[in-house]
Design a protein around this motif. Structure first.
Motif, PDB file in Angstrom:
ATOM      1  N   THR A   2      43.624  37.929  13.062  1.00 18.25           N
ATOM      2  CA  THR A   2      44.834  37.380  12.463  1.00 18.25           C
ATOM      3  C   THR A   2      44.720  35.867  12.364  1.00 18.25           C
ATOM      4  O   THR A   2      44.295  35.212  13.308  1.00 18.25           O
ATOM      5  CB  THR A   2      46.063  37.751  13.315  1.00 18.25           C
ATOM      6  N   THR A   3      45.129  35.339  11.212  1.00 19.07           N
ATOM      7  CA  THR A   3      45.183  33.888  11.041  1.00 19.07           C
ATOM      8  C   THR A   3      46.636  33.476  10.836  1.00 19.07           C
ATOM      9  O   THR A   3      47.438  34.244  10.290  1.00 19.07           O
ATOM     10  CB  THR A   3      44.359  33.418   9.831  1.00 19.07           C
ATOM     11  N   ILE A   4      46.960  32.296  11.299  1.00 17.95           N
ATOM     12  CA  ILE A   4      48.314  31.757  11.138  1.00 17.95           C
ATOM     13  C   ILE A   4      48.208  30.507  10.290  1.00 17.95           C
ATOM     14  O   ILE A   4      47.380  29.629  10.561  1.00 17.95           O
ATOM     15  CB  ILE A   4      48.962  31.465  12.501  1.00 17.95           C
ATOM     16  N   GLN A   5      49.042  30.456   9.251  1.00 18.90           N
ATOM     17  CA  GLN A   5      49.012  29.333   8.325  1.00 18.90           C
ATOM     18  C   GLN A   5      50.418  28.823   8.075  1.00 18.90           C
ATOM     19  O   GLN A   5      51.374  29.608   8.056  1.00 18.90           O
ATOM     20  CB  GLN A   5      48.420  29.759   6.982  1.00 18.90           C
ATOM     21  N   ARG A   6      50.506  27.539   7.852  1.00 14.66           N
ATOM     22  CA  ARG A   6      51.763  26.949   7.401  1.00 14.66           C
ATOM     23  C   ARG A   6      51.902  27.279   5.919  1.00 14.66           C
ATOM     24  O   ARG A   6      50.922  27.191   5.168  1.00 14.66           O
ATOM     25  CB  ARG A   6      51.733  25.441   7.637  1.00 14.66           C
ATOM     26  N   ILE A   7      53.093  27.682   5.502  1.00 14.65           N
ATOM     27  CA  ILE A   7      53.308  28.077   4.110  1.00 14.65           C
ATOM     28  C   ILE A   7      54.461  27.274   3.520  1.00 14.65           C
ATOM     29  O   ILE A   7      55.250  26.665   4.247  1.00 14.65           O
ATOM     30  CB  ILE A   7      53.593  29.590   3.981  1.00 14.65           C
ATOM     31  N   GLY A   8      54.580  27.299   2.204  1.00 12.60           N
ATOM     32  CA  GLY A   8      55.638  26.595   1.520  1.00 12.60           C
ATOM     33  C   GLY A   8      56.827  27.490   1.225  1.00 12.60           C
ATOM     34  O   GLY A   8      56.689  28.708   1.066  1.00 12.60           O
ATOM     35  N   TYR A   9      57.968  26.857   1.141  1.00 15.95           N
ATOM     36  CA  TYR A   9      59.203  27.552   0.785  1.00 15.95           C
ATOM     37  C   TYR A   9      59.058  28.116  -0.625  1.00 15.95           C
ATOM     38  O   TYR A   9      58.563  27.446  -1.528  1.00 15.95           O
ATOM     39  CB  TYR A   9      60.386  26.580   0.885  1.00 15.95           C
ATOM     40  N   ASP A  10      59.488  29.339  -0.800  1.00 14.12           N
ATOM     41  CA  ASP A  10      59.482  30.061  -2.067  1.00 14.12           C
ATOM     42  C   ASP A  10      58.081  30.336  -2.614  1.00 14.12           C
ATOM     43  O   ASP A  10      57.914  30.671  -3.777  1.00 14.12           O
ATOM     44  CB  ASP A  10      60.348  29.363  -3.122  1.00 14.12           C
ATOM     45  N   SER A  11      57.064  30.192  -1.779  1.00 19.82           N
ATOM     46  CA  SER A  11      55.699  30.572  -2.160  1.00 19.82           C
ATOM     47  C   SER A  11      55.584  32.099  -2.113  1.00 19.82           C
ATOM     48  O   SER A  11      56.468  32.780  -1.573  1.00 19.82           O
ATOM     49  CB  SER A  11      54.702  29.952  -1.177  1.00 19.82           C
ATOM     50  N   PRO A  12      54.517  32.675  -2.657  1.00 21.76           N
ATOM     51  CA  PRO A  12      54.332  34.128  -2.536  1.00 21.76           C
ATOM     52  C   PRO A  12      54.347  34.598  -1.073  1.00 21.76           C
ATOM     53  O   PRO A  12      54.924  35.640  -0.766  1.00 21.76           O
ATOM     54  CB  PRO A  12      52.981  34.378  -3.204  1.00 21.76           C
ATOM     55  N   ALA A  13      53.740  33.820  -0.169  1.00 25.15           N
ATOM     56  CA  ALA A  13      53.741  34.200   1.249  1.00 25.15           C
ATOM     57  C   ALA A  13      55.162  34.138   1.816  1.00 25.15           C
ATOM     58  O   ALA A  13      55.550  34.987   2.623  1.00 25.15           O
ATOM     59  CB  ALA A  13      52.811  33.293   2.047  1.00 25.15           C
ATOM     60  N   TYR A  14      55.932  33.144   1.400  1.00 24.45           N
ATOM     61  CA  TYR A  14      57.319  33.043   1.861  1.00 24.45           C
ATOM     62  C   TYR A  14      58.115  34.263   1.399  1.00 24.45           C
ATOM     63  O   TYR A  14      58.861  34.854   2.169  1.00 24.45           O
ATOM     64  CB  TYR A  14      57.967  31.760   1.345  1.00 24.45           C
ATOM     65  N   ARG A  15      57.941  34.634   0.130  1.00 27.79           N
ATOM     66  CA  ARG A  15      58.658  35.800  -0.395  1.00 27.79           C
ATOM     67  C   ARG A  15      58.240  37.080   0.333  1.00 27.79           C
ATOM     68  O   ARG A  15      59.063  37.951   0.596  1.00 27.79           O
ATOM     69  CB  ARG A  15      58.477  35.899  -1.905  1.00 27.79           C
ATOM     70  N   ALA A  16      56.959  37.175   0.700  1.00 28.42           N
ATOM     71  CA  ALA A  16      56.500  38.323   1.495  1.00 28.42           C
ATOM     72  C   ALA A  16      57.145  38.298   2.882  1.00 28.42           C
ATOM     73  O   ALA A  16      57.498  39.338   3.436  1.00 28.42           O
ATOM     74  CB  ALA A  16      54.976  38.322   1.604  1.00 28.42           C
ATOM     75  N   GLY A  17      57.316  37.098   3.443  1.00 24.79           N
ATOM     76  CA  GLY A  17      57.982  36.965   4.739  1.00 24.79           C
ATOM     77  C   GLY A  17      59.446  37.358   4.659  1.00 24.79           C
ATOM     78  O   GLY A  17      59.984  37.977   5.584  1.00 24.79           O
TER      79      GLY A  17
END
Length: 145
Positions: A2-17
């Motif tokens: 598992t990797t942990i990354q800082r993500i941006g608001y409203d990014s695809p990763a944010y929407r997945a979160g």
């Protein structure tokens, strides 16, 4: 791994979160996270955990200012719970808070998760209460950094 990354608001990763938080934290209560306003998270520290194939397995958000930071959300996909993802996300949020000069981290823990946070060094700082957007028992917890 598992990797942990800082993500941006409203990014695809944010929407997945957001979708993960809805599935794990709201749908079991008959609610939808999409009925809530998360615009405040544009100013938060946002972390995502990903497995080897790039699938999001966990999410964490924390306020990003002041001597007291608040963990707003910490959520791990139930299929990956028990693998240390929640501990790693929380420790990373705490480290970021400490590096930025924060003195304390607070959070509203579901009572069902209280032992997890106690094992991570948090103590209770209030009485049990219920949130309007998550009507299950919660308790204010905090940790000095």
């Amino acid at each position: 791994m598992t990797t942990i990354q800082r993500i941006g608001y409203d990014s695809p990763a944010y929407r997945a979160g957001l979708a993960l938080r809805d599935r794990v934290m709201r749908q079991p209560l008959g609610l939808s996270i999409y009925d809530e306003d998360f615009s405040f998270e544009k100013d938060c520290v946002l972390l995502a955990a990903f497995d080897e194939d790039g699938s999001l397995t966990g999410f964490g958000s924390m306020t990003n200012a002041g001597p007291v930071r608040r963990i707003e959300y910490l959520c791990v996909d139930p299929d990956f719970q028990g693998e240390g993802i929640g501990r790693r996300l929380l420790a990373r949020l705490e480290a970021l808070a400490k590096d930025a000069g924060a003195e304390t981290v607070q959070l509203d823990a579901r009572v069902s998760a209280q032992a997890f946070y106690e094992n991570m060094g948090y103590h209770t700082a209030g009485e049990v209460f219920t949130l309007s957007y998550a009507p299950v028992p919660h308790i204010l917890m905090e940790k000095s950094l």
